[in-house]
Design a protein around this motif. Sequence first.
Motif, PDB file in Angstrom:
ATOM      1  N   GLU A 212     -20.456 -10.266  -1.492  1.00  0.00           N
ATOM      2  CA  GLU A 212     -20.828 -11.056  -2.681  1.00  0.00           C
ATOM      3  C   GLU A 212     -22.323 -11.332  -2.722  1.00  0.00           C
ATOM      4  OE1 GLU A 212     -18.166 -14.393  -2.289  1.00  0.00           O
ATOM      5  OE2 GLU A 212     -16.790 -13.558  -3.781  1.00  0.00           O
ATOM      6  N   ASN A 213     -22.903 -11.653  -1.557  1.00  0.00           N
ATOM      7  CA  ASN A 213     -24.336 -11.922  -1.489  1.00  0.00           C
ATOM      8  C   ASN A 213     -25.154 -10.658  -1.735  1.00  0.00           C
ATOM      9  OD1 ASN A 213     -26.620 -13.652  -0.992  1.00  0.00           O
ATOM     10  ND2 ASN A 213     -26.802 -12.740   1.044  1.00  0.00           N
ATOM     11  N   LEU A 214     -24.688  -9.533  -1.177  1.00  0.00           N
ATOM     12  CA  LEU A 214     -25.457  -8.293  -1.277  1.00  0.00           C
ATOM     13  C   LEU A 214     -25.310  -7.592  -2.626  1.00  0.00           C
ATOM     14  CD1 LEU A 214     -24.966  -6.818   2.303  1.00  0.00           C
ATOM     15  CD2 LEU A 214     -27.005  -7.901   1.357  1.00  0.00           C
ATOM     16  N   ILE A 215     -24.259  -7.905  -3.380  1.00  0.00           N
ATOM     17  CA  ILE A 215     -24.123  -7.296  -4.713  1.00  0.00           C
ATOM     18  C   ILE A 215     -25.366  -7.588  -5.551  1.00  0.00           C
ATOM     19  CG2 ILE A 215     -22.923  -7.553  -6.927  1.00  0.00           C
ATOM     20  CD1 ILE A 215     -20.295  -7.684  -5.342  1.00  0.00           C
ATOM     21  N   ALA A 216     -25.881  -8.796  -5.392  1.00  0.00           N
ATOM     22  CA  ALA A 216     -27.064  -9.190  -6.171  1.00  0.00           C
ATOM     23  C   ALA A 216     -28.364  -8.703  -5.540  1.00  0.00           C
ATOM     24  CB  ALA A 216     -27.100 -10.712  -6.320  1.00  0.00           C
ATOM     25  N   LYS A 217     -28.323  -8.359  -4.250  1.00  0.00           N
ATOM     26  CA  LYS A 217     -29.571  -8.078  -3.552  1.00  0.00           C
ATOM     27  C   LYS A 217     -29.751  -6.619  -3.134  1.00  0.00           C
ATOM     28  CE  LYS A 217     -30.174 -12.796  -1.903  1.00  0.00           C
ATOM     29  NZ  LYS A 217     -30.526 -13.670  -0.782  1.00  0.00           N
ATOM     30  N   ALA A 218     -28.655  -5.931  -2.859  1.00  0.00           N
ATOM     31  CA  ALA A 218     -28.760  -4.547  -2.384  1.00  0.00           C
ATOM     32  C   ALA A 218     -28.771  -3.566  -3.553  1.00  0.00           C
ATOM     33  CB  ALA A 218     -27.600  -4.231  -1.448  1.00  0.00           C
ATOM     34  N   ASP A 219     -29.358  -2.402  -3.316  1.00  0.00           N
ATOM     35  CA  ASP A 219     -29.340  -1.341  -4.321  1.00  0.00           C
ATOM     36  C   ASP A 219     -28.073  -0.503  -4.201  1.00  0.00           C
ATOM     37  OD1 ASP A 219     -32.123  -1.598  -5.562  1.00  0.00           O
ATOM     38  OD2 ASP A 219     -32.576  -1.538  -3.413  1.00  0.00           O
ATOM     39  N   LYS A 220     -27.542  -0.407  -2.976  1.00  0.00           N
ATOM     40  CA  LYS A 220     -26.275   0.295  -2.748  1.00  0.00           C
ATOM     41  C   LYS A 220     -25.523  -0.422  -1.633  1.00  0.00           C
ATOM     42  CE  LYS A 220     -28.280   4.866  -3.795  1.00  0.00           C
ATOM     43  NZ  LYS A 220     -28.657   6.167  -3.192  1.00  0.00           N
ATOM     44  N   ILE A 221     -24.194  -0.429  -1.750  1.00  0.00           N
ATOM     45  CA  ILE A 221     -23.333  -0.977  -0.699  1.00  0.00           C
ATOM     46  C   ILE A 221     -22.309   0.093  -0.337  1.00  0.00           C
ATOM     47  CG2 ILE A 221     -21.721  -2.798  -0.029  1.00  0.00           C
ATOM     48  CD1 ILE A 221     -22.982  -4.539  -2.250  1.00  0.00           C
ATOM     49  N   ILE A 222     -22.396   0.595   0.884  1.00  0.00           N
ATOM     50  CA  ILE A 222     -21.479   1.623   1.375  1.00  0.00           C
ATOM     51  C   ILE A 222     -20.392   0.949   2.198  1.00  0.00           C
ATOM     52  CG2 ILE A 222     -21.273   3.605   2.913  1.00  0.00           C
ATOM     53  CD1 ILE A 222     -24.192   4.306   2.172  1.00  0.00           C
ATOM     54  N   VAL A 223     -19.141   1.270   1.911  1.00  0.00           N
ATOM     55  CA  VAL A 223     -18.023   0.639   2.611  1.00  0.00           C
ATOM     56  C   VAL A 223     -17.213   1.692   3.361  1.00  0.00           C
ATOM     57  CG1 VAL A 223     -15.848  -0.611   2.355  1.00  0.00           C
ATOM     58  CG2 VAL A 223     -17.841  -1.295   1.009  1.00  0.00           C
ATOM     59  N   GLY A 224     -16.976   1.445   4.654  1.00  0.00           N
ATOM     60  CA  GLY A 224     -16.134   2.312   5.469  1.00  0.00           C
ATOM     61  C   GLY A 224     -15.265   1.477   6.375  1.00  0.00           C
ATOM     62  N   GLY A 225     -14.728   2.074   7.428  1.00  0.00           N
ATOM     63  CA  GLY A 225     -13.896   1.328   8.364  1.00  0.00           C
ATOM     64  C   GLY A 225     -12.540   0.977   7.776  1.00  0.00           C
ATOM     65  N   GLY A 226     -11.783   0.182   8.514  1.00  0.00           N
ATOM     66  CA  GLY A 226     -10.451  -0.198   8.065  1.00  0.00           C
ATOM     67  C   GLY A 226     -10.452  -0.941   6.745  1.00  0.00           C
ATOM     68  N   MET A 227     -11.535  -1.662   6.452  1.00  0.00           N
ATOM     69  CA  MET A 227     -11.589  -2.444   5.215  1.00  0.00           C
ATOM     70  C   MET A 227     -11.600  -1.572   3.962  1.00  0.00           C
ATOM     71  SD  MET A 227     -15.564  -3.737   5.515  1.00  0.00           S
ATOM     72  CE  MET A 227     -15.690  -4.499   3.921  1.00  0.00           C
ATOM     73  N   MET A 228     -11.934  -0.298   4.131  1.00  0.00           N
ATOM     74  CA  MET A 228     -12.012   0.577   2.948  1.00  0.00           C
ATOM     75  C   MET A 228     -10.648   0.736   2.284  1.00  0.00           C
ATOM     76  SD  MET A 228     -12.499   4.320   4.724  1.00  0.00           S
ATOM     77  CE  MET A 228     -11.150   5.491   4.893  1.00  0.00           C
ATOM     78  N   PHE A 229      -9.565   0.621   3.070  1.00  0.00           N
ATOM     79  CA  PHE A 229      -8.246   0.884   2.510  1.00  0.00           C
ATOM     80  C   PHE A 229      -7.758  -0.217   1.572  1.00  0.00           C
ATOM     81  CE2 PHE A 229      -8.501   3.438   6.378  1.00  0.00           C
ATOM     82  CZ  PHE A 229      -8.291   4.696   5.817  1.00  0.00           C
TER      83      PHE A 229
END
Length: 397
Positions: A212-229
């Motif tokens: 939530e914090n990085l949506i406003a601050k990052a240019d890209k958010i890459i998601v992997g690991g178990g949380m991706m499912f």
Amino acid sequence: MAKKIVTDLELKGKKVLMRVDFNVPLKDGKITNDNRITAALPTIQYVLDQGASVIAFSHLGRVKTEEDKAGKSMAPVAARLTELLGKEVKFVPETRGADLEAAVSEIKPGEIMMFENTRFEDIDGKKESKNDPELGKYWASLGDVFVNDAFGTAHRAHASNVGIASNIEESAAGFLMEKEIKFIGGAVDAPERPLVAILGGAKVSDKIAVIENLIAKADKIIVGGGMMFTFLKAKGLSIGKSLCEEDKLDLAKELMEKAGDKLILPIDTVAAKAFAADAEHRTVAVADMAEDEMGLDIGAASIELFTKALEGSKTVVWNGPMGVFEMPAFAKGTIGVCEAIANLDGATTIIGGGDSATAAIDLGFADKFTHISTGGGASLEYLEGKLLPGVESISEC
């Protein structure tokens, strides 16, 4: 406001209370990884070189009962610190009392001592962990100034950090704490762009506030690991027996809607029918998983996708492995991400502690990153944009 650093203090002849993070792994009384000890050496050596004495202290593990104390003494740490410094580190097996006070009164400039595990004070009412006012005041009375070099506990208000800082005239960050503030705080508050965040690990719930914090601050958010499912299922895909937080599906949808094209998910996975190092496995598109399979890593196409997404980035923050990296068959995604970050030209690259730091070190990539955080929980809360009590309590310039 800018915080005081140890170099801002007049140290000659002073007794310096130093909170370090020596919460190291022990097996049969032997230290199996001394990275946290070596990370504190520059601050300790600087203070000694300035003609001050050092009174070092740390927690080690969780201690709730008398039985918990077994194997949790700081004595092996003091012995290892003696070896690394090449000078005796006197160990006092007490957290308070006459023996500790006598040792403090006798310490001379250029000498160093260490007292017992601060968490031993938690047996009777959690005095350390609940920042007991009298304990913080007592520890503060043992020295002249306070240097906090324990970023790993900065997200907690304990007697050994906030308590001491609140009861002593002057406090400052050590060199390790300074690096954490500079790199992790800087990456969130004033990054050189593009800023790319790579998030992995098992659970979305562990990273909700970070995303939530990085949506406003990052240019890209890459998601992997178990949380991706959890995200993939929220998109309507079948994920077989893969890890999924069913109660977070609606939240995952909301996060994807907020992030839009910023959020990049894997397009393939390494799937197996059992969670085992020797399980038969295959690489399959995320839309083609069988009902009796579980995803245990990202696949080659996802590694390529993530590598391309990282091109041209100037600041990269990585927290969480891409798969079950402890098992060689499912470590290729984490290795691939490590290599992609390591090969970036002119970028500031930061690992936010925890399993991703362990992975990078174990896989031999430690020297390829600008900064590897020593604090998993603290770095996560910093990435969430939270104020850290241990940092906030340090004196301002």
